[in-house]
Design an enzyme around this catalytic site. Structure first.
Site, PDB file in Angstrom:
ATOM      1  CB  CYS A 269       5.079  -1.594   0.835  1.00 23.94           C
ATOM      2  SG  CYS A 269       5.653  -2.639   2.180  1.00 23.94           S
ATOM      3  N   PRO A 272       4.128   3.780  -5.438  1.00 30.33           N
ATOM      4  CG  PRO A 272       3.628   3.849  -7.723  1.00 30.33           C
ATOM      5  CD  PRO A 272       4.017   2.902  -6.623  1.00 30.33           C
ATOM      6  N   GLY A 273       1.678   5.088  -4.927  1.00 35.96           N
ATOM      7  CA  GLY A 273       0.476   5.718  -4.397  1.00 35.96           C
ATOM      8  C   GLY A 273      -0.835   5.391  -5.062  1.00 35.96           C
ATOM      9  N   GLY A 274      -0.834   4.577  -6.099  1.00 36.06           N
ATOM     10  CA  GLY A 274      -2.090   4.262  -6.777  1.00 36.06           C
ATOM     11  C   GLY A 274      -3.092   3.585  -5.857  1.00 36.06           C
ATOM     12  CE  LYS A 275      -1.538  -2.625  -5.092  1.00 35.81           C
ATOM     13  NZ  LYS A 275      -0.412  -2.179  -5.941  1.00 35.81           N
ATOM     14  CG  ASP A 293       7.828   3.013   0.537  1.00 34.54           C
ATOM     15  OD1 ASP A 293       8.996   2.563   0.618  1.00 34.54           O
ATOM     16  OD2 ASP A 293       7.014   2.621  -0.314  1.00 34.54           O
ATOM     17  CG  ASP A 338       1.511  -3.917  -3.123  1.00 33.44           C
ATOM     18  OD1 ASP A 338       1.467  -5.098  -3.509  1.00 33.44           O
ATOM     19  OD2 ASP A 338       1.708  -2.965  -3.899  1.00 33.44           O
ATOM     20  CB  CYS A 391       3.538  -7.563  -8.669  1.00 34.02           C
ATOM     21  SG  CYS A 391       5.099  -6.836  -8.173  1.00 34.02           S
TER      22      CYS A 391
END
Length: 457
Positions: A269, A272-275, A293, A338, A391
């Site tokens: 998941c 958008p790719g920050g992690k 994803d 996530d 979240c």
């Protein structure tokens, strides 16, 4: 002619009200064609402000309307809310322009018969805006009736759905609930995270300063900065991938993964790719991140992020939401899940979420989350970590999901976050009694949850 920003804001609200788009998609579609950056900024303010204060706006509109608001055509109600937000919260906009544009928008949307009604309601609201009355707060909360009255008062004054206020009051008490509600209505700052494979946080600050962007260090996340002044997203530093937009609480989750140099890491998941970018820096050139994803558009966004950030040791894989996975069992030392969730921990940043969720959604969400954990668990190597994060502020999606998973997966045990030496001390202090991480308004952060589950050797 309707002002471009108000026309775009009305279009975005219509898309959200109909369920065709969430806040981010609706804003992108409605404002990106506007040439003036001031108009684009105003659209964002109009839409987010209208959604943030919707219950307060509805309370005043209903006071002036003989017709119950739920019986109004949705286009009329959107125009009324948009106009009411400008009248009550934006003093730089002439009331006459607001009312005239609201009437024109109602007509353009095909509700011309409601134009006189719209005109009368908004003009009266403008006349009375300095003498508005609000619900009375109960003096005590000794009875069930008092509790209900307080819940209704807070739902209006802090503009949250009654069902959510009621459950928070029951679970967390009055003081914590009010703190949370007030926090959710504070416009969030723009927060960036350094692409650690290319730049340190200190070097990122220097680069941004050279491009007239002032920043402060994030309080809890160890690699982030908060934009104080300047147009950070217009800088070469951002365009060339030295940093990403990422909320501070979200930045903390990769620290729970703590991948080691050379590790194979699965970021499920991932868009958008920050992690993913953070995990790629952790495992280094000798390691590898597989970022997956199930949504084709999100996969493209993920690939674009990794390309902009020049991440060479992460690979994007599209996977179906059901069926066998294209990976061997026990092939990853770290797996981050996530999970898709209600998003109720990010109401401050995404005010539309509070109106799009209901208590009955938790059953289906939790079932999906447990199934996702069970699907990915076999991929974790013995001694490896499975990190589950959301979240969401709600136990049904957090503690209950982890508990349900552990009940059927005896090979996994909880590794308490307050026992992780690699975590900064202030993060270890965010541990729940069960040993999970939970951020909250008390920390000045959105409500994120993280559980570290280790597979037995």
């Amino acid at each position: 002619m309707v002002a471009p920003a108000r026309a775009a804001a009305f279009q975005a609200l219509a898309a959200i009200s109909s369920g065709r788009a969430d806040l981010g998609d609706a804003l992108s579609r409605s404002r990106d064609h506007l040439a003036d950056v001031r108009d684009r900024s105003l659209v964002t303010d109009l839409v987010t402000g209208t959604l943030r204060w919707r219950n307060r706006l509805d309370y005043q509109l209903q006071r002036l309307s003989a017709t119950p608001l739920p019986r109004l055509d949705v286009g009329v109600l959107d125009a009324l809310r948009l106009g009411a937000y400008q009248i009550l919260y934006l003093d730089r906009v002439p009331v006459s322009a607001v009312v005239n544009d609201a009437v024109a928008l109602v007509k353009q949307a095909g509700f011309g018969s409601a134009s006189g009604f719209t005109n009368a309601i908004l003009r009266r609201l403008a006349r009375e805006r300095d003498t508005l009355s609000w619900p009375t707060r109960p003096a005590t909360v000794d009875t069930e009736r008092d509790h209900q009255a307080l819940s209704e008062y807070l739902a209006v004054v802090h503009s949250h759905p009654s069902w959510l206020v009621d459950r928070w009051l029951t679970r967390y008490g009055v003081a914590a609930t009010e703190q949370w509600l007030a926090f959710n209505n504070q416009p969030p700052a723009l927060t960036l995270v350094a692409n650690l494979a290319r730049v340190s946080r200190e070097e990122l600050q220097r680069r941004l300063q050279a491009e007239a962007v002032d920043t402060a260090l994030t309080t809890h996340a160890t690699h982030g900065v908060i934009v104080i002044a300047g147009r950070a997203l217009a800088t070469t530093t951002f365009r060339e991938g030295f940093c990403l937009v990422q909320d501070e609480a979200s930045q903390i989750i990769p620290e729970l993964v703590a991948a080691r140099p050379g590790d194979r890491v699965l970021d499920a998941c991932a868009s958008p790719g920050g992690k993913t970018v953070a995990l790629a820096a952790q495992c280094g050139p000798s390691g590898m991140v597989i970022a997956t994803d199930v949504r084709a558009k999100r996969v493209q966004l993920l690939a674009d992020t990794l390309r902009r950030c020049e991440v060479d040791n992460a690979h994007v894989v599209y996977i179906a939401d059901h069926g066998p996975l294209p990976f061997a069992d026990e092939s990853f030392q770290r797996v981050l899940v996530d999970a898709p969730c209600s998003g109720l921990g990010t109401v401050r940043r995404d005010p539309d979420i509070r109106w799009r969720r209901a208590a009955e959604h938790f059953v289906a969400l939790a079932q999906t989350q447990i199934e996702l954990l069970a699907r990915l668990a076999p991929l974790v190597a013995p001694g490896g970590r499975l990190v589950y994060s959301t979240c969401s502020s709600e136990r049904e999606e957090n503690e209950a999901v982890v508990g349900g998973f552990l009940a059927t997966h005896e090979s996994f045990v909880v590794t308490r976050v307050d026992g992780l030496a690699e975590l900064p001390g202030d993060l270890r202090e965010m541990a729940t009694p069960e040993g999970y991480l939970r951020t909250s308004a008390q920390h000045g952060l959105e409500a994120f949850f993280g559980a570290v589950l280790t597979r037995r050797l």
